[in-house]
Write an enzyme that holds these catalytic residues in place. Structure first.
Site, PDB file in Angstrom:
ATOM      1  N   ASN A 175       0.810  -1.225   0.000  1.00 28.90           N
ATOM      2  CA  ASN A 175       0.000   0.000   0.000  1.00 28.90           C
ATOM      3  C   ASN A 175       0.841   1.272   0.000  1.00 28.90           C
ATOM      4  O   ASN A 175       0.387   2.325   0.440  1.00 28.90           O
ATOM      5  CB  ASN A 175      -0.955   0.011   1.205  1.00 28.90           C
ATOM      6  N   ARG A 176       2.070   1.183  -0.494  1.00 30.53           N
ATOM      7  CA  ARG A 176       2.984   2.323  -0.567  1.00 30.53           C
ATOM      8  C   ARG A 176       3.344   2.886   0.816  1.00 30.53           C
ATOM      9  O   ARG A 176       3.792   4.029   0.938  1.00 30.53           O
ATOM     10  CB  ARG A 176       2.406   3.443  -1.454  1.00 30.53           C
TER      11      ARG A 176
END
Length: 214
Positions: free
Chosen positions: A192-193
């Protein structure tokens, strides 16, 4: 062009916590580098070198790391190349290692200077014979040349001048640079970065360690 907006992967291999990090960034780099070697990655010693000229124009290229010691990170090149001219005018640089298979990245920033002649001589003469010839043939590096045939002709003439087994002198326009690292950054990809990033900054005789926002 292919639509790139939906092309992405989620990084899930590992995490990086403060407790995982060595207090010495060079030791931490060596650990990650050894893991890249053990993973049999292609040329894990390849790194991108960013420079800028006196006017601030940036330039980027890939070279090979040839030493990592407390004194700094070392690579070799032609002093009259684009990067050499940049470093003469603005002697600082940043190195980047990207090991995609491990979802890891390392950045190193600092001032840069040439290595001693004796050290450059030693490294030049442990290179493959043809690579020594190529150092002479590619001068002036980065300059325009008429065609491939002209380059091959220079190489052939040098091979005739220096037959196999001959000691080839290191050209005065070729040698090493060493980056005295003032700042390191270690990046581990996460889902999810929400990546893990840690920066080491020179602090007197030691290092300050900070977690950074992804």
């Amino acid at each position: 062009m292919t639509d790139l907006t939906s092309m992405r992967i989620s990084y899930t291999r590992a995490e990086l916590r403060r407790r995982d990090l060595n207090a010495d960034p060079l030791a931490q780099f060596q650990t990650w580098f050894d893991e890249a070697l053990a993973a049999d990655l292609p040329e894990p010693y390849a790194m991108q070198v960013a420079t800028a000229n006196a006017a601030g124009r940036p330039s980027l290229r890939t070279v090979l790391l040839r030493g990592a010691t407390p004194e700094g990170l070392t690579f070799y090149t032609n002093f009259e190349s684009h990067k050499g001219l940049d470093l003469a005018a603005n002697p600082q640089a940043e190195f980047l290692f990207y090991w995609a298979e491990l979802e890891r990245q390392v950045r190193a920033f600092g001032s840069i200077a040439r290595v001693p002649d004796a050290e450059a001589d030693h490294y030049f003469h442990v290179r493959p014979f043809e690579s020594q010839l190529a150092a002479h043939a590619s001068d002036p590096q980065s300059a325009p040349i008429q065609n491939r045939e002209a380059l091959e002709a220079k190489f052939a003439a040098l091979h005739e001048r220096f037959p196999e087994g001959t000691t080839i002198p290191r050209p005065q326009f070729w040698g090493g640079y060493r980056l005295s690292v003032q700042e390191w950054e270690f990046w581990q990809g996460r889902p999810n970065r929400m990546h893990d990033r840690f920066r080491y900054t020179r602090d007197g005789a030691g290092w300050r360690l900070d977690r950074l926002m992804p």
